[in-house]
Design an enzyme around this catalytic site. Structure first.
Site, short mmCIF file in Angstrom:
data_model
loop_
_atom_site.label_atom_id
_atom_site.label_comp_id
_atom_site.label_asym_id
_atom_site.label_seq_id
_atom_site.Cartn_x
_atom_site.Cartn_y
_atom_site.Cartn_z
N HIS A 37 3.69 6.74 5.82
CA HIS A 37 2.60 7.81 6.11
C HIS A 37 1.77 6.81 7.20
CE1 HIS A 37 0.51 5.23 2.75
NE2 HIS A 37 -0.56 5.60 3.46
N GLU B 89 0.80 5.21 12.44
CA GLU B 89 -0.78 4.99 12.76
C GLU B 89 -0.81 3.47 12.93
OE1 GLU B 89 -4.78 4.86 10.20
OE2 GLU B 89 -3.29 6.52 9.74
N ASP B 90 0.14 2.52 12.37
CA ASP B 90 -0.04 1.29 12.46
C ASP B 90 0.96 0.30 13.13
OD1 ASP B 90 -2.77 1.43 11.11
OD2 ASP B 90 -1.99 1.31 9.10
N HIS C 230 0.75 -1.26 0.19
CA HIS C 230 0.04 0.00 0.12
C HIS C 230 0.86 1.25 -0.03
CE1 HIS C 230 -3.03 2.92 0.89
NE2 HIS C 230 -2.44 3.13 2.19
N ASP D 243 -17.33 13.88 -28.79
CA ASP D 243 -17.63 14.40 -27.37
C ASP D 243 -16.81 13.36 -26.45
OD1 ASP D 243 -19.29 16.46 -28.06
OD2 ASP D 243 -20.92 15.24 -28.17
N ASP E 241 -3.10 8.41 -0.92
CA ASP E 241 -3.68 7.33 -0.17
C ASP E 241 -4.97 6.86 -0.58
OD1 ASP E 241 -3.48 5.72 2.25
OD2 ASP E 241 -4.78 7.18 2.88
#
Length: 708
Positions: free
Chosen positions: A111, A115-116, A87, A293, A176
């Site tokens: 990142h 947190e983890d 991830h 278009d 993320d």
């Protein structure tokens, strides 16, 4: 988190954008970090993409960040079963493809560590510096254990505050969320919908404001597939069924290349396919949609001047659709976007949309603030770019978010206000009369401008001039308007509840609601009119009871303690016949007996309170407010002559409004302050004597119509 379960046909693939092979990365991650000092295989692809944008980048810090992230997340897996390290690697690759600089990529690799895992922010600071620590902290979620249901809104509040100091925080969060949306398929349907709605309401608008179109468009398509699967399927089938329509654009692109080559303008001419949501919007907007278009022509040149050269050649050699022309180079959008937009006729007569921009403009259009590298570092060539256009911390939307979030400690109010603010999808610039500017969302009124310029001082706003003309505070401002706000000197002035109907920005609404909450009686009788000249706004206060010679009676007895307020809708003065009504806070609002508001309140079952005029305490003088309407024929200098006549009678103008002329007639509405009510008849006669004025009447009373 989840697995690679992107809905079938999402345009990220049909646009040909590279994707990370999670299984290969998983195997590489499980294989360990490799020989000491060598770039691990798992991050090798990220390093190559990064070097393509930044040839001189120092990759050692990326290697160290990967080793810390891989060792910290070792043993953790995503819901899909892949090693968790896939991830942060995928998020980092997304940012690397957009051209993010090394510090952002380092933070994106780390990142989720704080947190983890057991990694702390102090460890991140010690190994990678304060800048990386701040970015990692900015995207770290708050614990549900500590915040409960408020964890999500408070996490976004924290990220917004961090973004105000370093916009790269939100860049990492957007990447993320994009990877999580790509891999949302293993989640329960209800959780998919919840995440998709937050993405739609908050993160997609933030991506738009930061100019990161590459992330915004893919997020839109992923949300579209989850929240509107039937419309998504129909749009996908339409795209597949009209794929040959892109051949028309390709043929037009060949002709454009030939024209520019003959004009000796070096340019790349590409066919840029629309993403699914864009195609869906075109289908909703137009009755008939053609294959052309499905995409637009993109012309990339080296210099700004070449953009206009290309435009001239296209309009000379092709049939242009002038209504489609827009110049976002001379007037960039609030999110840094610059480009020329036009449309020319294809060989079959269909309209081909054309975007003309430089290569640098294209990088910014796709990657927004990410393409700016570190926006806080000193530029290598200070004069090379216009700082007004590249500083991402300057746009008004970010300043507004940071200001009003401080006034909303309640998480639910903050969450609702944030969504409301982000729903306003365009920015306008209003020029102040003193030479400054105010950035506002499109649709903002003079009320919003008052609070944007003066903060809580906006409570004292009593009127406005837009482009030199007196207007009501409810007037909606347009891009480029010149605004002069008229402020009351009365420190007790405050907003009316009906200001809330015209406030578009959360900052204005929060300030008004806070003032009304601390002034309960003002809810029924606010002191300052929203719209000078409105026929009958809600009753409003004008001064404390002691200044008004009105006595309140009940069952024949005087109620001396009652707070008496004169209604602003009919502005009664002696010797008018009056009646009163009890309002919140124990106050009594006094109306003229003929006021339309009286009939409405009696009809609704409100019981009137007996009121009568009495002498002021101590025999002193009182100030009276009255609203007058002057009907006249339109002529130059009429406003100046009327205000001069009013001043000559000793009256003070509290507020004024002039309606646009109609059939050579114009209506002026004034709220005036008189030192003596006995002078009102003479004042009205003096106004009638002004040349061109054919009638003057009290507000709330029918005005005579001139007979020609």
């Amino acid at each position: 988190m989840s697995t690679d379960a992107t809905p079938e046909g999402v345009p990220g693939r049909w646009r040909g954008r590279a994707r990370l092979d999670l299984r290969r990365l998983g195997r590489a991650a499980l294989g360990g970090s490799g020989p000491r000092g060598r770039m691990p295989d798992a991050i090798d692809h990220v390093a190559k993409v990064h070097r393509a944008h930044h040839p001189g980048a120092d990759l050692d810090i990326l290697r160290r960040a990967y080793l810390l992230a891989e060792s910290s997340h070792r043993g953790q897996t995503r819901k899909s079963g892949e090693p968790y390290i896939t991830h942060p690697l995928a998020v980092t690759l997304i940012l690397a493809e957009l051209g993010a600089e090394t510090t952002t990529l380092t933070a994106s690799l780390l990142h989720d560590t704080v947190e983890d895992t057991e990694v702390t922010l102090d460890q991140v600071r010690g190994q990678f510096g304060e800048e990386v620590r701040f970015l990692v902290d900015g995207v770290t979620k708050l614990e549900k254990v500590d915040y409960g249901a408020a964890a999500e809104p408070e996490t976004f509040r924290k990220m917004l505050v961090a973004t105000g100091n370093d916009v790269r925080v939100m860049s990492i969060k957007l990447a993320d969320r994009l990877h999580n949306m790509r891999t949302l398929g293993v989640m329960r349907p209800d959780k998919q919908v919840r995440i998709a709605k937050v993405t739609r309401d908050v993160l997609i608008p933030l991506a738009e404001r930061l100019g990161v179109q590459a992330l915004k468009t893919e997020l839109e398509d992923l949300v579209f597939a989850i929240l509107h699967p039937e419309e998504y399927a129909r749009t996908r089938e339409f795209v597949r069924g009209h794929a040959d329509g892109l051949a028309t654009l390709e043929a037009t692109a060949v002709r454009v290349r030939a024209v520019l080559r003959e004009a000796d303008i070096a340019a790349d001419v590409l066919v840029k396919q629309r993403h699914f949501v864009s195609v869906h919007r075109v289908r909703l907007k137009r009755a008939e949609v053609t294959g052309s278009d499905l995409g637009r022509l993109l012309v990339l040149v080296a210099e700004d001047a070449d953009c206009y050269g290309v435009l001239g050649e296209l309009h000379t050699c092709f049939t242009p659709f002038i209504s489609e022309f827009k110049d976002f180079i001379a007037t960039p959008k609030f999110n840094l976007y610059q480009s020329l937009h036009t449309a020319v006729a294809c060989p079959g007569g269909e309209a081909a949309q054309v975007l003309i921009r430089t290569h640098q403009m294209h990088r910014v259009a796709e990657a927004g603030v990410v393409a700016l590298g570190n926006p806080y570092a000193a530029p290598e060539t200070p004069d090379a770019t216009d700082g007004e256009r590249v500083d991402p911390t300057r746009p008004g939307w970010l300043s507004r978010l940071l200001q009003w979030q401080q006034a909303t400690p309640d998480p639910d109010t903050f969450w609702t206000s944030l969504r409301d603010e982000l729903a306003l999808d365009r920015e306008i610039t209003v020029f102040r009369a003193d030479g400054g500017t105010i950035g506002l969302p499109a649709g903002s009124s003079c009320v919003d401008a008052a609070y944007a310029q003066h903060g809580d001082g906006g409570h004292s706003c009593i009127g406005a001039r837009v482009n030199g003309r007196l207007v009501t505070l409810s007037t909606v401002l347009r891009d480029g308007d010149t605004l002069q706000l008229l402020m009351s000197r009365d420190s007790a002035s405050g907003p009316s509840p009906d200001w809330l109907e015209h406030a578009r920005t959360p900052a204005a609404r929060i300030a008004i609601e806070r003032w009304l909450a601390t002034h309960p009686a003002a809810e029924a009788a606010p002191p300052v009119p929203l719209a000078p000249g409105r026929p009958c706004p809600p009753p409003r206060a004008t001064a404390p009871a002691a200044r008004w010679p009105v006595a309140v009676t009940a069952d024949g007895a005087d109620l001396a303690a009652a707070s008496v307020r004169l209604a602003g809708c009919c502005t009664p003065v002696p010797p008018d016949e009056v009646t009163g009504f009890a309002v919140r806070g124990g106050a009594v609002t006094v109306h003229r007996a003929q006021c339309p508001a009286v009939h409405r309140m009696v009809t609704s079952g409100r019981e009137p309170v007996g009121v009568r005029w009495s002498s002021p305490e101590g025999g002193g003088a009182c100030d009276y407010r009255v609203t007058l309407r002057a009907e006249s024929f339109s002529r130059p200098h009429l406003l100046a002559d009327l205000t001069e006549a009013i001043a000559a009678e000793g009256a003070a103008v509290i507020s004024a409004a002039v309606e646009p002329p109609h059939e050579q007639r114009v209506r002026h509405t004034y709220t005036l302050q008189l030192p003596d009510a006995d002078r009102l008849p003479e004042l009205m006669r003096a106004m009638r004597r002004v040349p061109g004025v054919y009638d003057v009447a009290r507000a709330g009373r029918p005005v005579a119509t001139a007979r020609l």
